[in-house]
Write a protein that holds these residues in place. Structure first.
Motif, PDB file in Angstrom:
ATOM      1  N   LEU A  51       0.865  -1.259   0.022  1.00  0.00           N
ATOM      2  CA  LEU A  51       0.075   0.045   0.220  1.00  0.00           C
ATOM      3  C   LEU A  51       1.019   1.141   0.022  1.00  0.00           C
ATOM      4  CD1 LEU A  51      -2.762  -1.218   2.453  1.00  0.00           C
ATOM      5  CD2 LEU A  51      -3.105  -0.938   0.047  1.00  0.00           C
ATOM      6  N   PRO A  52       0.532   2.233  -0.837  1.00  0.00           N
ATOM      7  CA  PRO A  52       1.395   3.442  -1.043  1.00  0.00           C
ATOM      8  C   PRO A  52       1.194   4.502   0.051  1.00  0.00           C
ATOM      9  CG  PRO A  52      -0.554   3.634  -2.424  1.00  0.00           C
ATOM     10  CD  PRO A  52      -0.699   2.198  -1.578  1.00  0.00           C
ATOM     11  N   PHE A  53       1.017   4.067   1.203  1.00  0.00           N
ATOM     12  CA  PHE A  53       0.859   5.170   2.213  1.00  0.00           C
ATOM     13  C   PHE A  53       1.155   4.559   3.720  1.00  0.00           C
ATOM     14  CE2 PHE A  53      -3.283   3.598   1.144  1.00  0.00           C
ATOM     15  CZ  PHE A  53      -3.855   2.826   2.193  1.00  0.00           C
ATOM     16  N   ASN A  54       1.430   5.473   4.530  1.00  0.00           N
ATOM     17  CA  ASN A  54       1.679   4.716   6.024  1.00  0.00           C
ATOM     18  C   ASN A  54       0.295   5.320   7.014  1.00  0.00           C
ATOM     19  OD1 ASN A  54       4.051   3.837   5.221  1.00  0.00           O
ATOM     20  ND2 ASN A  54       5.158   5.923   5.883  1.00  0.00           N
ATOM     21  N   ASP A  55       0.366   4.817   8.207  1.00  0.00           N
ATOM     22  CA  ASP A  55      -0.527   5.342   9.192  1.00  0.00           C
ATOM     23  C   ASP A  55      -2.185   5.610   8.804  1.00  0.00           C
ATOM     24  OD1 ASP A  55       1.436   5.777  11.208  1.00  0.00           O
ATOM     25  OD2 ASP A  55       2.163   7.412  10.284  1.00  0.00           O
ATOM     26  N   ARG A  56      -2.561   4.876   7.600  1.00  0.00           N
ATOM     27  CA  ARG A  56      -4.041   4.994   7.551  1.00  0.00           C
ATOM     28  C   ARG A  56      -4.511   3.617   8.137  1.00  0.00           C
ATOM     29  NH1 ARG A  56      -4.067   7.235   1.511  1.00  0.00           N
ATOM     30  NH2 ARG A  56      -2.629   8.902   1.728  1.00  0.00           N
ATOM     31  N   LEU A  57      -5.875   3.688   8.361  1.00  0.00           N
ATOM     32  CA  LEU A  57      -6.495   2.487   9.114  1.00  0.00           C
ATOM     33  C   LEU A  57      -6.652   1.251   7.806  1.00  0.00           C
ATOM     34  CD1 LEU A  57      -7.712   0.972  11.387  1.00  0.00           C
ATOM     35  CD2 LEU A  57      -9.720   2.317  11.044  1.00  0.00           C
ATOM     36  N   VAL A  58      -5.943   0.253   7.864  1.00  0.00           N
ATOM     37  CA  VAL A  58      -6.292  -0.809   6.914  1.00  0.00           C
ATOM     38  C   VAL A  58      -6.733  -1.971   7.793  1.00  0.00           C
ATOM     39  CG1 VAL A  58      -4.964  -2.334   5.598  1.00  0.00           C
ATOM     40  CG2 VAL A  58      -4.315  -0.098   5.570  1.00  0.00           C
ATOM     41  N   ILE A  59      -8.006  -2.649   7.446  1.00  0.00           N
ATOM     42  CA  ILE A  59      -8.524  -3.667   8.088  1.00  0.00           C
ATOM     43  C   ILE A  59      -8.777  -4.922   7.123  1.00  0.00           C
ATOM     44  CG2 ILE A  59      -9.583  -2.360   9.859  1.00  0.00           C
ATOM     45  CD1 ILE A  59     -12.225  -2.456   8.336  1.00  0.00           C
ATOM     46  N   HIS A  60      -8.480  -6.032   7.675  1.00  0.00           N
ATOM     47  CA  HIS A  60      -8.774  -7.154   6.843  1.00  0.00           C
ATOM     48  C   HIS A  60     -10.138  -8.179   7.442  1.00  0.00           C
ATOM     49  CE1 HIS A  60      -7.548 -10.706   9.506  1.00  0.00           C
ATOM     50  NE2 HIS A  60      -6.484  -9.934   9.779  1.00  0.00           N
ATOM     51  N   THR A  61     -10.551  -8.955   6.763  1.00  0.00           N
ATOM     52  CA  THR A  61     -11.787  -9.575   7.065  1.00  0.00           C
ATOM     53  C   THR A  61     -11.591 -11.100   7.398  1.00  0.00           C
ATOM     54  OG1 THR A  61     -12.334  -9.981   4.678  1.00  0.00           O
ATOM     55  CG2 THR A  61     -13.101  -8.055   5.465  1.00  0.00           C
ATOM     56  N   SER A  62     -10.472 -11.471   7.531  1.00  0.00           N
ATOM     57  CA  SER A  62     -10.205 -13.009   7.645  1.00  0.00           C
ATOM     58  C   SER A  62     -10.529 -13.466   9.240  1.00  0.00           C
ATOM     59  CB  SER A  62      -8.814 -13.199   7.187  1.00  0.00           C
ATOM     60  OG  SER A  62      -8.400 -14.618   7.910  1.00  0.00           O
ATOM     61  N   GLY A  63     -11.049 -14.704   9.328  1.00  0.00           N
ATOM     62  CA  GLY A  63     -11.081 -15.265  10.664  1.00  0.00           C
ATOM     63  C   GLY A  63      -9.740 -15.786  11.114  1.00  0.00           C
ATOM     64  N   SER A  64      -8.626 -15.901  10.315  1.00  0.00           N
ATOM     65  CA  SER A  64      -7.642 -16.590  10.806  1.00  0.00           C
ATOM     66  C   SER A  64      -6.360 -15.927  10.692  1.00  0.00           C
ATOM     67  CB  SER A  64      -7.584 -17.997  10.257  1.00  0.00           C
ATOM     68  OG  SER A  64      -7.664 -17.987   8.795  1.00  0.00           O
ATOM     69  N   VAL A  65      -6.294 -14.882  10.051  1.00  0.00           N
ATOM     70  CA  VAL A  65      -5.094 -13.979   9.734  1.00  0.00           C
ATOM     71  C   VAL A  65      -4.761 -13.214  10.967  1.00  0.00           C
ATOM     72  CG1 VAL A  65      -3.847 -12.426   8.570  1.00  0.00           C
ATOM     73  CG2 VAL A  65      -4.978 -14.347   7.493  1.00  0.00           C
ATOM     74  N   GLY A  66      -3.651 -13.311  11.694  1.00  0.00           N
ATOM     75  CA  GLY A  66      -3.331 -12.361  12.890  1.00  0.00           C
ATOM     76  C   GLY A  66      -3.327 -10.919  12.384  1.00  0.00           C
ATOM     77  N   ILE A  67      -3.882 -10.081  13.331  1.00  0.00           N
ATOM     78  CA  ILE A  67      -3.937  -8.703  13.045  1.00  0.00           C
ATOM     79  C   ILE A  67      -2.215  -8.039  12.663  1.00  0.00           C
ATOM     80  CG2 ILE A  67      -3.431  -7.696  15.257  1.00  0.00           C
ATOM     81  CD1 ILE A  67      -5.758  -5.845  14.864  1.00  0.00           C
ATOM     82  N   HIS A  68      -1.078  -8.912  13.112  1.00  0.00           N
ATOM     83  CA  HIS A  68      -0.028  -8.176  13.042  1.00  0.00           C
ATOM     84  C   HIS A  68       0.737  -8.581  11.715  1.00  0.00           C
ATOM     85  CE1 HIS A  68       0.970  -6.500  16.930  1.00  0.00           C
ATOM     86  NE2 HIS A  68       0.067  -7.492  17.253  1.00  0.00           N
ATOM     87  N   GLU A  69      -0.170  -9.516  10.871  1.00  0.00           N
ATOM     88  CA  GLU A  69       0.110  -9.716   9.657  1.00  0.00           C
ATOM     89  C   GLU A  69      -0.022  -8.562   8.560  1.00  0.00           C
ATOM     90  OE1 GLU A  69      -0.374 -13.706   7.981  1.00  0.00           O
ATOM     91  OE2 GLU A  69      -0.633 -14.503   9.933  1.00  0.00           O
ATOM     92  N   LEU A  70      -0.824  -7.745   8.901  1.00  0.00           N
ATOM     93  CA  LEU A  70      -0.723  -6.395   8.169  1.00  0.00           C
ATOM     94  C   LEU A  70       0.185  -5.801   8.476  1.00  0.00           C
ATOM     95  CD1 LEU A  70      -4.545  -5.634   9.469  1.00  0.00           C
ATOM     96  CD2 LEU A  70      -3.799  -6.213   7.119  1.00  0.00           C
ATOM     97  N   ASP A  71       0.889  -4.899   7.643  1.00  0.00           N
ATOM     98  CA  ASP A  71       2.209  -4.473   7.719  1.00  0.00           C
ATOM     99  C   ASP A  71       2.218  -3.115   8.771  1.00  0.00           C
ATOM    100  OD1 ASP A  71       4.956  -4.069   5.751  1.00  0.00           O
ATOM    101  OD2 ASP A  71       4.517  -2.306   6.695  1.00  0.00           O
ATOM    102  N   LYS A  72       3.490  -3.173   9.425  1.00  0.00           N
ATOM    103  CA  LYS A  72       3.324  -2.268  10.642  1.00  0.00           C
ATOM    104  C   LYS A  72       3.410  -0.928  10.251  1.00  0.00           C
ATOM    105  CE  LYS A  72       8.354  -2.746  11.691  1.00  0.00           C
ATOM    106  NZ  LYS A  72       8.641  -3.433  10.400  1.00  0.00           N
ATOM    107  N   LYS A  73       3.454  -0.693   9.166  1.00  0.00           N
ATOM    108  CA  LYS A  73       3.512   0.954   8.746  1.00  0.00           C
ATOM    109  C   LYS A  73       2.181   1.376   8.952  1.00  0.00           C
ATOM    110  CE  LYS A  73       2.714   0.259   3.791  1.00  0.00           C
ATOM    111  NZ  LYS A  73       3.448   0.306   2.632  1.00  0.00           N
ATOM    112  N   LEU A  74       1.177   0.620   9.082  1.00  0.00           N
ATOM    113  CA  LEU A  74      -0.204   0.937   9.273  1.00  0.00           C
ATOM    114  C   LEU A  74      -0.874   0.934  10.353  1.00  0.00           C
ATOM    115  CD1 LEU A  74      -0.930  -1.511   6.166  1.00  0.00           C
ATOM    116  CD2 LEU A  74      -0.823   0.955   5.897  1.00  0.00           C
ATOM    117  N   LYS A  75      -1.880   1.865  10.692  1.00  0.00           N
ATOM    118  CA  LYS A  75      -3.052   1.491  11.670  1.00  0.00           C
ATOM    119  C   LYS A  75      -3.719   0.140  11.203  1.00  0.00           C
ATOM    120  CE  LYS A  75      -4.665   6.019  12.003  1.00  0.00           C
ATOM    121  NZ  LYS A  75      -5.274   6.903  12.871  1.00  0.00           N
ATOM    122  N   ARG A  76      -3.661  -0.669  12.114  1.00  0.00           N
ATOM    123  CA  ARG A  76      -4.214  -1.917  11.886  1.00  0.00           C
ATOM    124  C   ARG A  76      -5.543  -2.390  12.578  1.00  0.00           C
ATOM    125  NH1 ARG A  76       1.563  -4.656  12.806  1.00  0.00           N
ATOM    126  NH2 ARG A  76       1.848  -2.650  13.833  1.00  0.00           N
TER     127      ARG A  76
END
Lengths: 252, 252
Positions: B77-102
């Protein structure tokens, strides 16, 4: 108008009684139970008895009693050649005494003592030895708003077995989910809409077509993660067996 | 008004899009998918793109994509610090890149491609790394009529596992019942009301209290007869294991 003598006082007997008495096409002539106290609250609306020899003449004698008691009680009935039917899913029609005209009226549904039953939601599996009696059982089912299905004894026993899968075993899967989520302080309510939707889906789509999830996708990573999460070895074994069963069904 | 960039074009993304666009409190600013053809039918009502670098500013970036793609796409994703959310039941929240609000927005329900989804019937499990973002996810859920539940990653993964039991495995029990009854020329329709009722019962009664049948009664005669009826050895094994599981739960 079909007249009925009702025999037994369990869940099925009581729910059937309440359905019968509200039908304009049926009349409950008498209600027999060995232990009179269980039906004494109904004594102002129906003739009750605990004396088998007092049973009056009726079009149908409906025995909603324990499987093990059906043979002996049918033999003890003080008459021949009248139509006697039982409500069991597993007892053969020939276990009714051969002096009688015999039939089966098996409601395929789960009943609770408390909750009232809507019989339009209860399929009735009917069977008679004599073709001439099948009409009476159809009328009986229709009079309480039920759909009826003609099945033979083998089919009825297979339905009884299938009911264990879709009711008792399914309920045990709910229970396991309840245990697993309780252990992590998760509100079981979160799973309730999914439980409903899963049942609703197969009302219109075959279970084969309705299948989703890691097993049918052969998603090994998720399956491995789930097995790691499961602490109870019995739950682990069930997970593995049901996953294998899904894979086999879908040729994975 | 919350603005959303939607990422992905599968079942969940599409159903969410349709729910989002009908809410007065939400606006879908942009819809990204790698393969533009999958969302091109929507091009007259929403800005669509297949260029990740073109993503506009929005309050939430909702990634409804494959579990395996979440980590890499969030890093791209071409930005940092914006809120990015996923919809998966099994993927950990920390698997989202740490540059983001997750955050995570996991709808616990089964979706079909065809049938429209009533989100009032879809519990949403929400989680954010930063407490300050939880309000946005609550608003998002409420805007589509969903109930939300705050759960942590472990709880969400446990729910995902529990969902396999109450959805996939339960559906496989329906399938086995279908097979068993098909083999005897029995109409599967006969079992459908029981399937519904079994699911309905645990909406108000615990699965523990709802249990009935031969296993919980320890009715050895019926169990033996059922095992004899079962021809498929896998079905036999499942019958035995689930019967043992019920007995154990109920201390028989």
């Amino acid at each position: 108008m079909i007249s009925i003598c009702l025999i037994g006082a369990g869940n099925v007997a009581t729910h059937l009684y309440n359905a019968f008495k509200h039908s304009d096409h049926l009349t409950v002539k008498q209600w027999y139970n060995r232990d009179l106290s269980k039906i004494s609250t109904y004594k102002n609306e129906v003739v009750i008895t605990n004396a088998i020899e007092d049973l009056q003449i009726a079009d149908v004698y409906l025995m909603a009693i324990n499987d093990d008691a059906i043979g002996a009680l049918s033999a003890a009935l003080p008459f021949n050649d009248r139509l006697v039917i039982h409500t069991s899913g597993s007892v053969g029609i020939h276990e009714l005494d051969k002096k009688l005209k015999r039939g089966v009226f098996y409601p395929l549904q789960t009943f609770s003592k408390e909750a009232p039953v809507d019989f339009s939601n209860v399929p009735i599996c009917i069977e008679t030895l004599d073709k001439a009696d099948i009409g009476t059982l159809k009328t009986l089912a229709e009079a309480i708003g039920s759909k009826w299905y003609r099945v033979n004894t083998e089919q009825r026993q297979t339905l009884h077995l299938s009911a264990v899968f879709v009711n008792n075993f399914t309920n045990q899967l709910y229970r396991i989910a309840h245990e697993i989520s309780d252990a992590k302080n998760i509100d079981f309510d979160i799973l309730k809409p999914l439980i409903m939707e899963t049942a609703k889906k197969v009302q219109t789509v075959s279970p084969y077509m309705a299948q989703t999830g890691p097993a049918v996708r052969n998603d090994k990573k998720t399956i491995k993660r789930h097995l790691k999460l499961l602490e109870n070895p019995n739950h682990k074994t069930l997970y593995q067996l049901l996953t294998a069963s899904i894979k086999k069904t879908h040729g994975k």
